[in-house]
Design a protein around this motif. Sequence first.
Motif, mmCIF file in Angstrom:
data_model
loop_
_atom_site.group_PDB
_atom_site.id
_atom_site.type_symbol
_atom_site.label_atom_id
_atom_site.label_comp_id
_atom_site.label_asym_id
_atom_site.label_seq_id
_atom_site.Cartn_x
_atom_site.Cartn_y
_atom_site.Cartn_z
ATOM 1 N N PRO A 265 30.031 32.205 28.769
ATOM 2 C CA PRO A 265 28.848 32.108 29.634
ATOM 3 C C PRO A 265 29.124 31.951 31.119
ATOM 4 O O PRO A 265 28.196 31.727 31.893
ATOM 5 C CB PRO A 265 28.141 30.858 29.084
ATOM 6 N N TYR A 266 30.408 32.075 31.531
ATOM 7 C CA TYR A 266 30.731 31.838 32.926
ATOM 8 C C TYR A 266 31.368 33.076 33.564
ATOM 9 O O TYR A 266 31.850 33.978 32.882
ATOM 10 C CB TYR A 266 31.659 30.627 33.059
ATOM 11 N N ASP A 267 31.393 33.055 34.858
ATOM 12 C CA ASP A 267 31.802 34.210 35.653
ATOM 13 C C ASP A 267 33.327 34.304 35.736
ATOM 14 O O ASP A 267 33.962 33.539 36.451
ATOM 15 C CB ASP A 267 31.193 34.062 37.057
ATOM 16 N N MET A 268 33.930 35.252 35.009
ATOM 17 C CA MET A 268 35.391 35.430 35.037
ATOM 18 C C MET A 268 35.758 36.568 35.987
ATOM 19 O O MET A 268 36.216 37.639 35.582
ATOM 20 C CB MET A 268 35.924 35.698 33.628
ATOM 21 N N ASP A 269 35.564 36.332 37.247
ATOM 22 C CA ASP A 269 35.805 37.344 38.278
ATOM 23 C C ASP A 269 37.225 37.191 38.814
ATOM 24 O O ASP A 269 37.608 36.130 39.314
ATOM 25 C CB ASP A 269 34.781 37.156 39.408
ATOM 26 N N ILE A 270 38.029 38.258 38.702
ATOM 27 C CA ILE A 270 39.402 38.203 39.227
ATOM 28 C C ILE A 270 39.510 38.903 40.587
ATOM 29 O O ILE A 270 40.603 39.109 41.095
ATOM 30 C CB ILE A 270 40.414 38.820 38.240
ATOM 31 N N ASP A 271 38.359 39.253 41.196
ATOM 32 C CA ASP A 271 38.283 39.869 42.527
ATOM 33 C C ASP A 271 38.930 41.255 42.532
ATOM 34 O O ASP A 271 39.986 41.475 43.139
ATOM 35 C CB ASP A 271 38.924 38.980 43.586
ATOM 36 N N MET A 272 38.268 42.180 41.838
ATOM 37 C CA MET A 272 38.794 43.548 41.761
ATOM 38 C C MET A 272 38.819 44.234 43.122
ATOM 39 O O MET A 272 39.634 45.131 43.356
ATOM 40 C CB MET A 272 37.977 44.360 40.769
ATOM 41 N N LYS A 273 37.979 43.836 44.029
ATOM 42 C CA LYS A 273 38.000 44.413 45.375
ATOM 43 C C LYS A 273 39.337 44.120 46.042
ATOM 44 O O LYS A 273 40.001 45.030 46.573
ATOM 45 C CB LYS A 273 36.853 43.865 46.213
ATOM 46 N N LEU A 274 39.749 42.854 45.978
ATOM 47 C CA LEU A 274 41.032 42.485 46.574
ATOM 48 C C LEU A 274 42.185 43.152 45.825
ATOM 49 O O LEU A 274 43.130 43.659 46.447
ATOM 50 C CB LEU A 274 41.200 40.966 46.542
ATOM 51 N N VAL A 275 42.126 43.148 44.489
ATOM 52 C CA VAL A 275 43.182 43.776 43.691
ATOM 53 C C VAL A 275 43.356 45.239 44.080
ATOM 54 O O VAL A 275 44.473 45.716 44.328
ATOM 55 C CB VAL A 275 42.864 43.657 42.190
ATOM 56 N N SER A 276 42.250 45.978 44.146
ATOM 57 C CA SER A 276 42.310 47.408 44.440
ATOM 58 C C SER A 276 42.776 47.679 45.865
ATOM 59 O O SER A 276 43.625 48.550 46.101
ATOM 60 C CB SER A 276 40.935 48.045 44.210
ATOM 61 N N GLU A 277 42.232 46.936 46.818
ATOM 62 C CA GLU A 277 42.612 47.158 48.222
ATOM 63 C C GLU A 277 44.089 46.830 48.448
ATOM 64 O O GLU A 277 44.796 47.567 49.149
ATOM 65 C CB GLU A 277 41.733 46.314 49.137
ATOM 66 N N THR A 278 44.561 45.743 47.839
ATOM 67 C CA THR A 278 45.968 45.366 47.982
ATOM 68 C C THR A 278 46.878 46.417 47.353
ATOM 69 O O THR A 278 47.890 46.816 47.952
ATOM 70 C CB THR A 278 46.223 44.002 47.314
ATOM 71 N N ALA A 279 46.513 46.882 46.163
ATOM 72 C CA ALA A 279 47.339 47.871 45.468
ATOM 73 C C ALA A 279 47.388 49.190 46.228
ATOM 74 O O ALA A 279 48.457 49.806 46.343
ATOM 75 C CB ALA A 279 46.803 48.096 44.064
ATOM 76 N N ARG A 280 46.264 49.602 46.759
ATOM 77 C CA ARG A 280 46.218 50.925 47.410
ATOM 78 C C ARG A 280 46.869 50.939 48.784
ATOM 79 O O ARG A 280 47.086 52.020 49.349
ATOM 80 C CB ARG A 280 44.774 51.418 47.470
ATOM 81 N N LYS A 281 47.195 49.772 49.314
ATOM 82 C CA LYS A 281 47.986 49.757 50.543
ATOM 83 C C LYS A 281 49.387 50.291 50.266
ATOM 84 O O LYS A 281 50.006 50.915 51.132
ATOM 85 C CB LYS A 281 48.070 48.327 51.094
ATOM 86 N N LYS A 282 49.880 50.043 49.039
ATOM 87 C CA LYS A 282 51.196 50.571 48.642
ATOM 88 C C LYS A 282 51.089 51.861 47.845
ATOM 89 O O LYS A 282 52.026 52.649 47.790
ATOM 90 C CB LYS A 282 51.956 49.545 47.776
#
Length: 481
Positions: A265-282
Amino acid sequence: MKNKFQLLFTALVCASTFSLHAQGDFSMEANKSEEAGYIAPKDPLVKANLDKWQGYKFGVLIHMGLYTQLGTVESWGLAPEDWVTRDGYNDYYKYATDYRNTKYKLNPTNLNSEKWAKMFKNAGAKYMIFTSKHHDGFCMYDSKFTDFKITNPELPYSKNAKADVLKDVLDASRKEGLAVGVYFSKPDWTTETFWWPYYPPKDRNPTYDITKFPERWKSYVQYTQNQLNELTTNYGKVDILWLDGCWVRPLSTINKKVEEFCKYPYDMDIDMKLVSETARKKQPGMLVVDRWVPSEYENYLTPEQKTPEKPLSVPWESCITLGGAWGWVPNDHYKSSKEVIQLMTSIVVKGGNLLLGVGPDAKGEFDPKIETTLANVGKWLTANGEAIYDTKPVAPYLDGKVGYTQKGNAVYGIYMPSKEEKELPASITIKTDKKGGLKVSLLGVKQKLASKKVNGGIEVTIPKELRTSLAAQEAVVIKVI
Protein backbone atom coordinates in the motif's frame (compact mmCIF):
# COMPACT_ATOMS: atom_id res chain seq x y z
CA MET A 1 10.61 -35.27 -13.56
CA LYS A 2 9.62 -31.66 -12.93
CA ASN A 3 8.65 -30.62 -9.44
CA LYS A 4 5.15 -29.33 -8.72
CA PHE A 5 6.18 -25.71 -8.99
CA GLN A 6 7.72 -26.25 -12.41
CA LEU A 7 4.59 -28.02 -13.62
CA LEU A 8 2.42 -25.20 -12.30
CA PHE A 9 4.61 -22.66 -14.07
CA THR A 10 4.43 -24.56 -17.35
CA ALA A 11 0.65 -24.84 -17.08
CA LEU A 12 0.38 -21.09 -16.56
CA VAL A 13 2.59 -20.51 -19.58
CA CYS A 14 0.43 -22.75 -21.77
CA ALA A 15 -2.77 -21.14 -20.55
CA SER A 16 -1.57 -17.64 -21.40
CA THR A 17 -0.27 -18.33 -24.91
CA PHE A 18 -2.47 -17.31 -27.83
CA SER A 19 -3.11 -19.52 -30.85
CA LEU A 20 -0.66 -18.86 -33.68
CA HIS A 21 -3.29 -19.33 -36.36
CA ALA A 22 -5.78 -16.85 -34.94
CA GLN A 23 -8.25 -15.29 -37.34
CA GLY A 24 -8.20 -11.62 -38.29
CA ASP A 25 -11.20 -10.64 -36.13
CA PHE A 26 -9.27 -8.75 -33.47
CA SER A 27 -10.59 -7.09 -30.31
CA MET A 28 -10.18 -3.30 -30.28
CA GLU A 29 -10.80 -3.13 -26.53
CA ALA A 30 -8.02 -5.62 -25.79
CA ASN A 31 -5.72 -3.61 -28.02
CA LYS A 32 -6.49 -0.33 -26.26
CA SER A 33 -5.81 -2.00 -22.92
CA GLU A 34 -2.35 -3.14 -24.08
CA GLU A 35 -1.40 0.37 -25.17
CA ALA A 36 -2.94 2.30 -22.28
CA GLY A 37 -0.50 4.73 -20.69
CA TYR A 38 2.29 4.39 -23.25
CA ILE A 39 4.34 7.58 -23.60
CA ALA A 40 6.57 7.89 -26.67
CA PRO A 41 10.13 9.06 -26.01
CA LYS A 42 11.05 12.64 -26.92
CA ASP A 43 14.85 12.27 -26.97
CA PRO A 44 15.89 12.11 -30.67
CA LEU A 45 18.62 9.56 -29.95
CA VAL A 46 16.22 7.31 -28.05
CA LYS A 47 13.66 7.61 -30.84
CA ALA A 48 16.28 6.69 -33.45
CA ASN A 49 17.45 3.66 -31.46
CA LEU A 50 13.87 2.59 -30.86
CA ASP A 51 13.18 2.69 -34.60
CA LYS A 52 16.30 0.61 -35.19
CA TRP A 53 15.32 -1.86 -32.47
CA GLN A 54 11.88 -2.34 -34.01
CA GLY A 55 13.59 -3.68 -37.12
CA TYR A 56 15.54 -6.33 -35.18
CA LYS A 57 12.45 -8.56 -34.72
CA PHE A 58 14.31 -11.35 -32.89
CA GLY A 59 16.35 -11.39 -29.69
CA VAL A 60 17.27 -13.80 -26.89
CA LEU A 61 16.91 -13.38 -23.13
CA ILE A 62 19.34 -15.42 -21.00
CA HIS A 63 18.45 -16.33 -17.42
CA MET A 64 21.30 -17.62 -15.27
CA GLY A 65 21.80 -17.59 -11.49
CA LEU A 66 21.58 -19.71 -8.35
CA TYR A 67 18.38 -21.25 -9.71
CA THR A 68 20.46 -22.60 -12.59
CA GLN A 69 22.51 -24.71 -10.19
CA LEU A 70 19.34 -26.01 -8.54
CA GLY A 71 17.40 -26.57 -11.77
CA THR A 72 14.38 -24.73 -10.40
CA VAL A 73 12.28 -21.89 -11.69
CA GLU A 74 14.14 -18.66 -11.07
CA SER A 75 14.04 -17.11 -7.56
CA TRP A 76 10.37 -17.72 -6.81
CA GLY A 77 10.92 -20.41 -4.18
CA LEU A 78 12.02 -17.55 -1.91
CA ALA A 79 8.64 -15.82 -2.23
CA PRO A 80 6.49 -16.83 0.80
CA GLU A 81 3.26 -16.86 -1.20
CA ASP A 82 0.72 -19.67 -1.08
CA TRP A 83 0.96 -20.51 -4.79
CA VAL A 84 4.66 -21.47 -4.46
CA THR A 85 5.72 -25.06 -3.70
CA ARG A 86 9.11 -26.26 -2.44
CA ASP A 87 9.39 -30.00 -2.92
CA GLY A 88 11.34 -31.75 -0.19
CA TYR A 89 10.96 -28.91 2.32
CA ASN A 90 8.55 -28.38 5.21
CA ASP A 91 10.45 -25.38 6.54
CA TYR A 92 10.58 -22.15 4.52
CA TYR A 93 13.69 -20.88 6.33
CA LYS A 94 15.59 -24.10 5.70
CA TYR A 95 14.73 -23.77 2.01
CA ALA A 96 15.77 -20.11 1.90
CA THR A 97 19.09 -20.86 3.61
CA ASP A 98 19.84 -23.78 1.31
CA TYR A 99 18.86 -21.73 -1.73
CA ARG A 100 21.20 -18.86 -0.88
CA ASN A 101 24.02 -21.24 0.06
CA THR A 102 23.89 -22.58 -3.48
CA LYS A 103 26.34 -19.75 -4.17
CA TYR A 104 29.07 -22.10 -2.92
CA LYS A 105 28.22 -24.63 -5.63
CA LEU A 106 27.61 -22.50 -8.73
CA ASN A 107 30.71 -22.96 -10.87
CA PRO A 108 29.92 -22.83 -14.63
CA THR A 109 33.40 -23.83 -15.76
CA ASN A 110 32.26 -24.84 -19.25
CA LEU A 111 30.79 -21.41 -20.01
CA ASN A 112 32.06 -20.35 -23.43
CA SER A 113 30.71 -16.90 -24.17
CA GLU A 114 32.17 -16.85 -27.68
CA LYS A 115 30.33 -20.08 -28.52
CA TRP A 116 27.14 -18.63 -27.04
CA ALA A 117 27.42 -15.45 -29.07
CA LYS A 118 28.03 -17.32 -32.33
CA MET A 119 25.03 -19.53 -31.58
CA PHE A 120 22.79 -16.50 -31.04
CA LYS A 121 24.07 -14.78 -34.17
CA ASN A 122 23.70 -17.93 -36.29
CA ALA A 123 20.15 -18.28 -34.95
CA GLY A 124 19.36 -14.94 -36.57
CA ALA A 125 19.01 -13.02 -33.30
CA LYS A 126 19.86 -9.33 -33.50
CA TYR A 127 20.05 -8.62 -29.78
CA MET A 128 20.82 -10.40 -26.50
CA ILE A 129 19.71 -9.55 -22.96
CA PHE A 130 21.44 -11.13 -19.94
CA THR A 131 20.33 -11.29 -16.30
CA SER A 132 22.66 -9.22 -14.14
CA LYS A 133 20.48 -9.87 -11.07
CA HIS A 134 17.17 -11.65 -10.55
CA HIS A 135 14.74 -11.17 -7.65
CA ASP A 136 16.87 -13.32 -5.32
CA GLY A 137 19.50 -10.56 -5.40
CA PHE A 138 22.42 -12.73 -6.52
CA CYS A 139 24.59 -10.72 -8.91
CA MET A 140 26.08 -12.33 -12.01
CA TYR A 141 28.53 -9.45 -12.20
CA ASP A 142 31.13 -7.78 -9.98
CA SER A 143 28.94 -5.37 -8.02
CA LYS A 144 30.83 -3.24 -5.51
CA PHE A 145 27.75 -2.89 -3.32
CA THR A 146 27.20 -6.50 -2.21
CA ASP A 147 29.10 -9.71 -1.50
CA PHE A 148 26.16 -11.77 -2.78
CA LYS A 149 27.77 -12.10 -6.20
CA ILE A 150 29.50 -14.67 -8.38
CA THR A 151 32.82 -12.78 -8.10
CA ASN A 152 32.92 -13.05 -4.29
CA PRO A 153 36.43 -14.42 -3.51
CA GLU A 154 34.88 -17.09 -1.29
CA LEU A 155 32.96 -18.59 -4.21
CA PRO A 156 34.42 -21.14 -6.65
CA TYR A 157 33.88 -19.29 -9.93
CA SER A 158 35.66 -16.18 -8.64
CA LYS A 159 38.96 -17.90 -9.49
CA ASN A 160 38.01 -17.96 -13.17
CA ALA A 161 39.61 -15.29 -15.36
CA LYS A 162 36.15 -14.45 -16.67
CA ALA A 163 34.36 -14.56 -13.32
CA ASP A 164 32.36 -11.44 -14.17
CA VAL A 165 29.85 -13.38 -16.25
CA LEU A 166 27.87 -10.34 -17.35
CA LYS A 167 30.98 -8.66 -18.76
CA ASP A 168 32.11 -11.86 -20.44
CA VAL A 169 28.77 -12.44 -22.18
CA LEU A 170 28.21 -8.81 -23.18
CA ASP A 171 31.70 -8.48 -24.65
CA ALA A 172 31.39 -11.68 -26.68
CA SER A 173 27.93 -10.74 -27.95
CA ARG A 174 29.06 -7.29 -29.09
CA LYS A 175 31.98 -8.86 -30.99
CA GLU A 176 29.44 -10.88 -32.99
CA GLY A 177 27.55 -7.70 -33.87
CA LEU A 178 24.64 -8.20 -31.48
CA ALA A 179 23.02 -5.32 -29.66
CA VAL A 180 23.11 -6.03 -25.93
CA GLY A 181 20.82 -5.43 -23.00
CA VAL A 182 21.03 -5.84 -19.23
CA TYR A 183 18.18 -7.42 -17.25
CA PHE A 184 17.95 -6.10 -13.67
CA SER A 185 15.44 -6.87 -10.93
CA LYS A 186 14.21 -3.84 -8.98
CA PRO A 187 13.16 -5.95 -5.96
CA ASP A 188 15.95 -7.76 -4.10
CA TRP A 189 15.00 -10.56 -1.71
CA THR A 190 18.38 -10.86 -0.01
CA THR A 191 19.43 -7.26 0.59
CA GLU A 192 18.52 -6.27 4.14
CA THR A 193 17.16 -2.87 3.14
CA PHE A 194 14.41 -4.61 1.15
CA TRP A 195 13.86 -7.82 3.13
CA TRP A 196 14.86 -6.73 6.63
CA PRO A 197 15.48 -9.92 8.66
CA TYR A 198 13.94 -8.26 11.73
CA TYR A 199 10.55 -8.86 10.12
CA PRO A 200 9.78 -12.17 8.33
CA PRO A 201 8.81 -11.91 4.65
CA LYS A 202 5.09 -12.27 3.97
CA ASP A 203 5.12 -11.89 0.19
CA ARG A 204 7.27 -10.40 -2.60
CA ASN A 205 7.25 -6.88 -1.10
CA PRO A 206 9.46 -5.23 1.55
CA THR A 207 9.17 -6.97 4.92
CA TYR A 208 8.67 -3.67 6.72
CA ASP A 209 6.48 -0.58 6.49
CA ILE A 210 8.65 1.80 4.48
CA THR A 211 6.69 4.79 5.81
CA LYS A 212 7.72 3.88 9.39
CA PHE A 213 11.34 3.26 8.42
CA PRO A 214 11.96 5.84 5.67
CA GLU A 215 15.73 5.86 6.14
CA ARG A 216 15.91 2.13 5.51
CA TRP A 217 13.88 2.50 2.32
CA LYS A 218 15.97 5.48 1.26
CA SER A 219 19.03 3.28 1.71
CA TYR A 220 17.47 0.64 -0.55
CA VAL A 221 16.69 3.19 -3.25
CA GLN A 222 20.30 4.38 -3.10
CA TYR A 223 21.54 0.77 -3.31
CA THR A 224 19.41 0.16 -6.40
CA GLN A 225 20.55 3.38 -8.05
CA ASN A 226 24.18 2.55 -7.26
CA GLN A 227 23.91 -0.86 -8.91
CA LEU A 228 22.17 0.52 -11.98
CA ASN A 229 24.83 3.19 -12.24
CA GLU A 230 27.67 0.65 -12.21
CA LEU A 231 25.87 -1.50 -14.80
CA THR A 232 25.56 1.45 -17.18
CA THR A 233 29.05 2.77 -16.46
CA ASN A 234 31.42 -0.21 -16.22
CA TYR A 235 30.16 -2.62 -18.89
CA GLY A 236 30.69 -0.91 -22.21
CA LYS A 237 27.90 0.08 -24.55
CA VAL A 238 24.50 -1.01 -23.27
CA ASP A 239 21.69 -0.75 -25.80
CA ILE A 240 18.81 -1.74 -23.51
CA LEU A 241 18.25 -1.49 -19.74
CA TRP A 242 15.50 -4.06 -19.09
CA LEU A 243 14.01 -3.66 -15.60
CA ASP A 244 11.84 -6.38 -14.06
CA GLY A 245 9.78 -6.63 -10.86
CA CYS A 246 6.86 -4.37 -11.72
CA TRP A 247 5.55 -4.25 -8.14
CA VAL A 248 8.40 -1.89 -7.20
CA ARG A 249 6.85 1.27 -8.63
CA PRO A 250 5.16 4.55 -7.76
CA LEU A 251 1.82 3.84 -6.10
CA SER A 252 0.06 6.17 -8.55
CA THR A 253 0.99 3.96 -11.53
CA ILE A 254 -0.84 0.83 -10.35
CA ASN A 255 -3.55 -0.09 -12.86
CA LYS A 256 -5.86 -3.04 -13.55
CA LYS A 257 -3.16 -4.78 -15.59
CA VAL A 258 -0.90 -5.22 -12.54
CA GLU A 259 -3.09 -4.81 -9.47
CA GLU A 260 -2.95 -8.56 -8.74
CA PHE A 261 0.86 -8.25 -8.34
CA CYS A 262 0.89 -4.89 -6.57
CA LYS A 263 -0.68 -5.26 -3.11
CA TYR A 264 1.82 -3.17 -1.14
CA PRO A 265 0.00 0.00 0.00
CA TYR A 266 2.97 2.38 -0.07
CA ASP A 267 4.88 4.27 -2.72
CA MET A 268 7.95 2.25 -3.85
CA ASP A 269 9.45 4.91 -6.09
CA ILE A 270 13.11 4.37 -7.04
CA ASP A 271 13.22 7.67 -9.05
CA MET A 272 13.29 6.41 -12.62
CA LYS A 273 13.84 9.95 -13.87
CA LEU A 274 17.17 10.14 -12.07
CA VAL A 275 18.06 6.55 -13.04
CA SER A 276 17.40 7.20 -16.73
CA GLU A 277 19.07 10.61 -16.88
CA THR A 278 22.17 9.33 -15.06
CA ALA A 279 22.44 6.26 -17.28
CA ARG A 280 22.00 8.16 -20.53
CA LYS A 281 24.83 10.52 -19.69
CA LYS A 282 27.09 7.50 -20.29
CA GLN A 283 24.78 5.66 -22.67
CA PRO A 284 23.22 8.28 -25.00
CA GLY A 285 20.06 6.98 -26.64
CA MET A 286 19.91 3.83 -24.52
CA LEU A 287 16.46 2.23 -24.42
CA VAL A 288 14.96 1.93 -20.95
CA VAL A 289 12.24 -0.64 -20.31
CA ASP A 290 10.68 -0.23 -16.87
CA ARG A 291 8.37 -3.14 -17.49
CA TRP A 292 4.63 -2.69 -16.99
CA VAL A 293 5.02 0.76 -15.42
CA PRO A 294 3.33 3.17 -17.85
CA SER A 295 5.61 6.19 -18.09
CA GLU A 296 8.24 7.75 -20.33
CA TYR A 297 10.66 5.12 -18.94
CA GLU A 298 8.89 2.21 -20.62
CA ASN A 299 10.20 2.74 -24.14
CA TYR A 300 8.50 -0.40 -25.42
CA LEU A 301 5.86 -2.78 -24.09
CA THR A 302 6.71 -6.34 -23.02
CA PRO A 303 3.74 -8.72 -22.92
CA GLU A 304 4.95 -11.93 -21.27
CA GLN A 305 4.22 -15.47 -22.48
CA LYS A 306 1.58 -14.16 -24.88
CA THR A 307 1.08 -11.97 -27.93
CA PRO A 308 -1.41 -9.11 -28.35
CA GLU A 309 -4.56 -10.00 -30.24
CA LYS A 310 -3.90 -7.43 -32.96
CA PRO A 311 -1.19 -5.07 -34.16
CA LEU A 312 -0.27 -2.34 -31.69
CA SER A 313 0.43 1.24 -32.69
CA VAL A 314 3.34 1.42 -30.20
CA PRO A 315 6.66 -0.48 -30.01
CA TRP A 316 6.41 -3.88 -28.33
CA GLU A 317 8.14 -7.19 -27.72
CA SER A 318 6.71 -10.51 -26.56
CA CYS A 319 9.07 -12.27 -24.15
CA ILE A 320 8.35 -16.00 -24.37
CA THR A 321 10.30 -19.02 -23.15
CA LEU A 322 11.63 -21.70 -25.49
CA GLY A 323 10.79 -24.27 -22.81
CA GLY A 324 8.59 -24.16 -19.74
CA ALA A 325 10.86 -21.98 -17.60
CA TRP A 326 13.07 -18.95 -18.19
CA GLY A 327 16.20 -20.66 -16.94
CA TRP A 328 17.39 -24.25 -17.14
CA VAL A 329 15.33 -26.98 -15.48
CA PRO A 330 15.86 -30.71 -15.99
CA ASN A 331 13.75 -32.53 -18.56
CA ASP A 332 12.22 -29.34 -19.90
CA HIS A 333 10.11 -29.54 -23.05
CA TYR A 334 11.30 -27.17 -25.77
CA LYS A 335 9.45 -25.71 -28.71
CA SER A 336 10.49 -26.96 -32.13
CA SER A 337 11.97 -24.66 -34.75
CA LYS A 338 8.61 -24.75 -36.54
CA GLU A 339 6.86 -23.56 -33.39
CA VAL A 340 9.43 -20.79 -32.88
CA ILE A 341 9.25 -19.57 -36.48
CA GLN A 342 5.47 -19.59 -36.48
CA LEU A 343 5.43 -17.83 -33.10
CA MET A 344 7.86 -15.24 -34.43
CA THR A 345 5.70 -14.76 -37.52
CA SER A 346 2.55 -14.26 -35.44
CA ILE A 347 4.41 -11.51 -33.55
CA VAL A 348 6.16 -9.81 -36.46
CA VAL A 349 2.99 -9.55 -38.55
CA LYS A 350 1.55 -7.47 -35.70
CA GLY A 351 4.61 -5.20 -35.61
CA GLY A 352 6.37 -6.72 -32.59
CA ASN A 353 9.64 -8.43 -31.71
CA LEU A 354 10.14 -11.91 -30.26
CA LEU A 355 12.45 -12.10 -27.23
CA LEU A 356 13.06 -15.82 -26.78
CA GLY A 357 13.95 -16.98 -23.26
CA VAL A 358 16.62 -19.68 -22.88
CA GLY A 359 19.08 -20.59 -20.16
CA PRO A 360 22.30 -22.59 -19.77
CA ASP A 361 22.77 -25.37 -17.22
CA ALA A 362 24.96 -25.17 -14.13
CA LYS A 363 28.07 -25.98 -16.17
CA GLY A 364 27.38 -23.05 -18.48
CA GLU A 365 26.26 -25.17 -21.42
CA PHE A 366 23.04 -25.14 -23.40
CA ASP A 367 20.96 -28.27 -23.86
CA PRO A 368 21.72 -29.78 -27.31
CA LYS A 369 17.98 -29.52 -28.08
CA ILE A 370 18.22 -25.74 -27.63
CA GLU A 371 21.27 -25.59 -29.88
CA THR A 372 19.52 -27.61 -32.59
CA THR A 373 16.36 -25.54 -32.49
CA LEU A 374 18.25 -22.25 -32.64
CA ALA A 375 20.39 -23.52 -35.54
CA ASN A 376 17.27 -24.49 -37.50
CA VAL A 377 15.65 -21.12 -36.79
CA GLY A 378 18.80 -19.50 -38.15
CA LYS A 379 18.72 -21.59 -41.34
CA TRP A 380 15.14 -20.53 -41.98
CA LEU A 381 15.92 -16.87 -41.34
CA THR A 382 18.94 -17.00 -43.64
CA ALA A 383 16.63 -17.98 -46.49
CA ASN A 384 13.53 -16.02 -45.49
CA GLY A 385 14.71 -13.20 -43.25
CA GLU A 386 13.80 -10.46 -45.70
CA ALA A 387 10.16 -11.17 -44.83
CA ILE A 388 10.94 -10.67 -41.12
CA TYR A 389 13.69 -8.11 -40.48
CA ASP A 390 12.92 -4.39 -40.89
CA THR A 391 9.37 -5.11 -42.04
CA LYS A 392 6.09 -3.43 -41.19
CA PRO A 393 2.72 -5.07 -40.61
CA VAL A 394 0.16 -4.87 -43.39
CA ALA A 395 -3.55 -5.79 -43.43
CA PRO A 396 -4.97 -8.37 -42.98
CA TYR A 397 -1.95 -9.10 -40.71
CA LEU A 398 -2.78 -12.67 -39.71
CA ASP A 399 -5.49 -14.51 -41.62
CA GLY A 400 -5.79 -18.23 -41.08
CA LYS A 401 -2.43 -19.78 -41.87
CA VAL A 402 -1.06 -16.73 -43.68
CA GLY A 403 0.69 -13.79 -42.00
CA TYR A 404 1.55 -10.58 -43.84
CA THR A 405 4.51 -8.20 -43.74
CA GLN A 406 5.75 -5.48 -46.07
CA LYS A 407 9.03 -3.78 -46.90
CA GLY A 408 9.30 -1.12 -49.58
CA ASN A 409 7.21 -2.23 -52.55
CA ALA A 410 7.20 -5.87 -51.51
CA VAL A 411 4.41 -7.69 -49.68
CA TYR A 412 5.19 -11.05 -48.07
CA GLY A 413 2.63 -13.75 -47.40
CA ILE A 414 4.04 -16.18 -44.81
CA TYR A 415 2.18 -19.49 -44.97
CA MET A 416 2.48 -21.57 -41.79
CA PRO A 417 1.86 -25.28 -42.37
CA SER A 418 0.24 -27.14 -39.49
CA LYS A 419 2.08 -29.96 -37.76
CA GLU A 420 -0.12 -32.56 -39.47
CA GLU A 421 0.05 -30.99 -42.93
CA LYS A 422 1.78 -33.30 -45.41
CA GLU A 423 1.28 -31.27 -48.57
CA LEU A 424 0.66 -27.60 -49.30
CA PRO A 425 -2.58 -26.73 -51.10
CA ALA A 426 -2.50 -26.39 -54.87
CA SER A 427 -3.02 -22.65 -54.52
CA ILE A 428 -2.75 -20.02 -51.81
CA THR A 429 -4.53 -16.67 -51.97
CA ILE A 430 -2.42 -13.72 -50.90
CA LYS A 431 -4.71 -10.93 -49.82
CA THR A 432 -3.31 -7.69 -51.16
CA ASP A 433 -4.61 -4.66 -53.03
CA LYS A 434 -1.39 -4.21 -55.03
CA LYS A 435 -2.06 -3.19 -58.62
CA GLY A 436 -0.21 -3.51 -61.91
CA GLY A 437 1.99 -6.27 -63.29
CA LEU A 438 3.09 -8.29 -60.28
CA LYS A 439 6.05 -10.61 -59.79
CA VAL A 440 5.36 -13.50 -57.46
CA SER A 441 8.18 -15.69 -56.15
CA LEU A 442 8.99 -18.18 -53.43
CA LEU A 443 11.74 -17.24 -51.00
CA GLY A 444 14.23 -19.94 -50.16
CA VAL A 445 13.99 -21.59 -53.57
CA LYS A 446 14.02 -18.40 -55.67
CA GLN A 447 11.30 -19.80 -57.90
CA LYS A 448 8.77 -17.64 -59.75
CA LEU A 449 5.19 -18.70 -59.30
CA ALA A 450 2.19 -18.57 -61.57
CA SER A 451 -0.56 -16.34 -60.24
CA LYS A 452 -3.78 -14.60 -61.18
CA LYS A 453 -5.75 -11.77 -59.71
CA VAL A 454 -8.91 -12.74 -57.85
CA ASN A 455 -11.40 -10.87 -55.76
CA GLY A 456 -9.53 -9.62 -52.70
CA GLY A 457 -6.03 -10.62 -53.72
CA ILE A 458 -3.82 -12.88 -55.81
CA GLU A 459 -4.23 -16.61 -56.20
CA VAL A 460 -0.78 -18.20 -56.30
CA THR A 461 -0.23 -21.67 -57.76
CA ILE A 462 2.09 -23.94 -55.78
CA PRO A 463 3.94 -26.35 -58.12
CA LYS A 464 2.95 -29.95 -57.42
CA GLU A 465 6.55 -31.11 -57.18
CA LEU A 466 7.18 -28.69 -54.29
CA ARG A 467 4.06 -29.14 -52.17
CA THR A 468 5.33 -32.02 -50.04
CA SER A 469 8.78 -30.57 -49.34
CA LEU A 470 7.35 -27.12 -48.58
CA ALA A 471 4.88 -28.57 -46.07
CA ALA A 472 7.84 -29.88 -44.07
CA GLN A 473 9.30 -26.38 -43.73
CA GLU A 474 8.71 -24.16 -40.69
CA ALA A 475 6.95 -21.62 -42.90
CA VAL A 476 6.81 -20.74 -46.58
CA VAL A 477 7.23 -17.17 -47.82
CA ILE A 478 5.54 -15.90 -50.97
CA LYS A 479 6.89 -12.54 -52.13
CA VAL A 480 4.73 -10.20 -54.22
CA ILE A 481 6.29 -7.14 -55.81
